[in-house]
Design an enzyme around this catalytic site. Sequence first.
Site, PDB file in Angstrom:
ATOM      1  N   GLN A  29       0.854 -10.965  -3.424  1.00 58.32           N
ATOM      2  CA  GLN A  29      -0.578 -10.668  -3.331  1.00 58.32           C
ATOM      3  C   GLN A  29      -1.085 -10.218  -4.693  1.00 58.32           C
ATOM      4  OE1 GLN A  29      -0.106  -7.541  -0.356  1.00 58.32           O
ATOM      5  NE2 GLN A  29      -1.083  -8.873   1.164  1.00 58.32           N
ATOM      6  N   ARG A  35       7.198 -11.034   5.020  1.00 60.19           N
ATOM      7  CA  ARG A  35       6.857 -10.926   6.440  1.00 60.19           C
ATOM      8  C   ARG A  35       7.602 -12.003   7.196  1.00 60.19           C
ATOM      9  NH1 ARG A  35       0.343  -9.728   5.730  1.00 60.19           N
ATOM     10  NH2 ARG A  35       0.674  -8.064   4.214  1.00 60.19           N
ATOM     11  N   CYS A  64       0.787  -1.232   0.000  1.00 59.32           N
ATOM     12  CA  CYS A  64       0.000   0.000   0.000  1.00 59.32           C
ATOM     13  C   CYS A  64       0.827   1.294   0.000  1.00 59.32           C
ATOM     14  CB  CYS A  64      -1.066   0.029   1.088  1.00 59.32           C
ATOM     15  SG  CYS A  64      -0.796  -1.027   2.478  1.00 59.32           S
ATOM     16  N   LYS A  66     -12.453  -5.433   7.727  1.00 63.17           N
ATOM     17  CA  LYS A  66     -12.270  -6.146   6.473  1.00 63.17           C
ATOM     18  C   LYS A  66     -13.278  -7.262   6.307  1.00 63.17           C
ATOM     19  CE  LYS A  66      -8.612  -9.011   8.446  1.00 63.17           C
ATOM     20  NZ  LYS A  66      -7.390  -9.742   8.117  1.00 63.17           N
ATOM     21  N   ASP A  94      -2.735  -7.798  -5.417  1.00 65.35           N
ATOM     22  CA  ASP A  94      -3.121  -6.646  -4.623  1.00 65.35           C
ATOM     23  C   ASP A  94      -3.687  -5.522  -5.489  1.00 65.35           C
ATOM     24  OD1 ASP A  94      -3.414  -5.366  -2.252  1.00 65.35           O
ATOM     25  OD2 ASP A  94      -1.281  -5.055  -1.863  1.00 65.35           O
ATOM     26  N   HIS A 146      -5.224  -1.204  -4.759  1.00 63.17           N
ATOM     27  CA  HIS A 146      -5.733  -0.195  -3.844  1.00 63.17           C
ATOM     28  C   HIS A 146      -6.625   0.740  -4.625  1.00 63.17           C
ATOM     29  CE1 HIS A 146      -2.258  -1.861  -1.757  1.00 63.17           C
ATOM     30  NE2 HIS A 146      -3.030  -1.708  -0.706  1.00 63.17           N
ATOM     31  N   HIS A 186      -8.291  -1.672   0.298  1.00 66.39           N
ATOM     32  CA  HIS A 186      -7.262  -2.659  -0.024  1.00 66.39           C
ATOM     33  C   HIS A 186      -8.021  -3.925  -0.382  1.00 66.39           C
ATOM     34  CE1 HIS A 186      -4.277  -0.529   2.785  1.00 66.39           C
ATOM     35  NE2 HIS A 186      -5.439  -0.023   3.115  1.00 66.39           N
TER      36      HIS A 186
END
Length: 667
Positions: A406, A388, A359, A493, A408, A410, A539
Site C-alpha cells: 500500500q 492477507r 496502522c 471511508k 499507505d 496515517h 488512513h
Amino acid sequence: MFSVTLPDGSSKEVPAGATPLDIARGIGTRLADAAIVARVNGDLWDLTRPFEGDSSLEILTTRDPEALEVYRHSTAHLLAAAVLELFPGTKLGIGPPIKDGFYYDFQRETPFTAADLAAIEAKMAEIRDRDLPYGRLLVPKEEGLKKYEALDEPMKCELIEERAGEIFSEYTLGPNFIDFCRGPHIPSTKKIKAFKLLSIAGAYWKGDENRHQLQRIYGTAWYSAKELEEHLNKLEEAKKRDHRLLGRQLGLFAVDEKVGQGLILWKPKGSIIRQELQTFISEHLRRQGYSQVFTPHIGKLDLYKTSGHFPYYADSQFPPLVDREQIAQLAGEGCSCAQLSNLLDKGEIEGFLLKPMNCPHHIRIFDSDPHSYRDLPVRLSEFGTVYRFEQSGELGGLTRVRGFTQDDAHIFCTEEQVPQEVEGCLELVKIIFSTLGMKDYRVRVGLRDPDSAKYVGDPAQWDRAEAACKAAAASLGVPFSLEPGEAAFYGPKIDFVVQDVIGREWQLGTVQVDYQLPQRFDLTYAGPDNKPHRPVMIHRAPFGSMERFVGVLIEHFAGAFPLWLSPVQAVVLPISDRHLEYAKQVHQRLLDAGIRAELDDRSEKVNYKIREAQLAKIPFMLVMGDREAEQGAVAVRNRKHGDLGAKPLDEFIAETTALIAAKAVSE
RNA sequence: GCCGGCGUAGCUCAGCUGGUAGAGCGUCUGAUUUGUAAUCAGAGGGUCGCAGGUUCGAUUCCUGUCGCCGGCUCCA
C-alpha cells in the site's frame, strides 16, 4: 372512456380495455414497431396491459435505456422457458437483466454443460419464432402460493412469501411456462432479435453462501445482430487489454505457483513502472508535509489484538508465526490444533503475525514520542507491504493478491483538522488520476451498515466521522454515492472505484477516518490546556495498492504506458553493423541524459527490429544509418505516429527529457 | 471457500473412439548487412500440471491434489 395524456401534452380519449400499444399504432406503425414498453402514470407498463383509468402515457422505444432492461428481462424469461422445455423439473430462481445482458438461476441435479448451452440457445430461437405473447395474470397471494407449490417451485414460493402483495402478477410464455414476476415485459417473443448465451456459473440462492447453490446461465441480448456482434467483438478486444495477458507479453510481472498463489513477482520492467509511480507520489507527499517511515513485515499478535484485527479477521490472515519449540512442547502434551488456536486467541501463547495492515506499526511510531497539539498533524507514510489470506477463488492477476504494497500513510490530527486533512488526501488522489488521464472512476462513501455487528466504536463518533466524509466527498466536485455496509470496521471511508476490462469493479484510492484505533491504543496529545486529548487518525492510500493500481493501469493504457512510465523509453536501431559504433554512442548519450534506452544490435533487418519494438510498445525507435551517422542525427519513429523523420540527437534528447519531466500522457 | 470449465515445448495451439506426441512463433547456430511492422537454412526443446488407480499398455479412463479461468460469496 379514459383520457390518455401524451408527453407532448396532447391527449386522446380511448375506450376501456385500450392499451398503450393501441395508441402507439394509432400514432404510427414505426412507433409501434420500435415500442418496447410503456410508462403509464410514471410506472413501467406492458404495452398490452389495458389502461385502468385516466393516464399519462409515454411509449418507450429501443432508444430508452429502461426499455433495453425490459427487453433483456424478457429474454431471460425466454431462457427459462427453453430450459424447462429441454429439462423438465428444473427449478426456477430469479432472472434479472444486468449490464449488457441477463441471467437466470436454475436448480437442477446435473450441471449444465457447454453443449447444453448451445441446445438451450437453439431452443430459445425456436420458441422465439413461435411468436408467443408475454401474458400478464393477476393472482391472489394464497391461491398463487398453492399453484407454485403444486408446480414444485420452492424458490418461487419463497419469493412470493417475501415479496408478493395480496395480489401479485405473473407472466406466461406459451401454455406451459409461468413465472412469478413483477414485469413488465415486451409484448411477444418475436421482438427478440439477437441474443447469445455466454457462460454457466455457480451462484448461491439469494447470494447467501449458507444456502444451496444454483446454476446461473449468463446471456446477452441486443436489438440487432449487428449490435450483438459489436458487443462480442468488444469483449474480444477487451481480453487483449487484460493485464494478466499484457503482464506476461510485456514482461512486467509473474505469478509462480512454486512461490505461491497471489504473490506477485515484479520483473525488472514492471518494477520500473512501480518505482516511477512511487517516486511521483513521494514528491507530492513531501510537499504535503508527510514524513516517511519504514516498519517490519511482522508484529506481535498482541499488537493486533489491541488493534482489533486478531482474532476477528483470523480467516483472512496468514496463520500466526509461533515458536517452534513451544509448538513441539504443546504437541507433546497432546494439544490439538483447535486448542492451539484457542490459546493463541486468548493470548496464552505469544506469536507474530504477518501484518495485514500498517496502522498498528505507525501508531507505535506516533506513540514513541509525546505529542503536543502544536505538532499535529503528524503524517507518517510508508510503502508498506501487507499480507492477507484472501480466499483462493478470489485471487487473480494483480487486482486481488495475498501480498501487496500500500502507498499507505496515517495522519494523526485533532478533530478540527479532520476536514482539511481529508481534503488534502483527496487532492492526492485527484493528482494521480489527472496525471494519468484516468476519468472513468466513481467515488463511493462507505458508511456503516446499522444492522451489522462488525463495526467497533460508539455510534456518536461514527456519526461525526461519516459526516466528515460526506462533507469531504461533497467538496470534491464529482458525483459520489453513499453506500451503507461499505465502511471499514473502524470507520467510514471514501473510495475511488474503477472497472477492469471485463467490467469488474476495484477499489483503488481510499481515505478512511478513524476514531477507534487512537482509543484502542490510548493515543493522546497535550492540548492547549496541557491536558491529554485524543487524536483522530486518517488512513489513506491514494493508489490503494501498487499491485492493483498497476494492474488497472496496464489495462487503462493497454500496455502502452506514457513515456515517463515506459520501462523502455527509446530503442536504438542501427541499420547495419557499420552503424553500430554510432548507435552505441547514441545509446550512451541517451542513458547519460536519464532516458531508459536499449540498443538492438542484432543482425536483423530494420523492419524486424521495428516490429518487435512496436509490439513491445516502446515509445521511440531511433533508426540510424549512414545519413544519421554523418549528421549526428537520429531518425525518429514513434509507436503511435510512425516515422517522424530525422532530427539532431541533441534535439531529440531535449524534447524527450522535457516530455518525461512533464509526465505527458502522449508523445 | 463454493459451483463449473481448463491444465500438451518459453508463448499460442493441434493430437478421432487408450498403443509414451506435433505445428507456428520465440530460443540457439550458421549464412545474410539490411532504411520504418516478420531474411533464409539448420538445430535444440516436452517423464502431456503432480500423485495414485484401472489396464498388457494412459497424454487419452477413474480418484485425489496443485494451479489457472469464469461466476458466487468475501474483501479489516
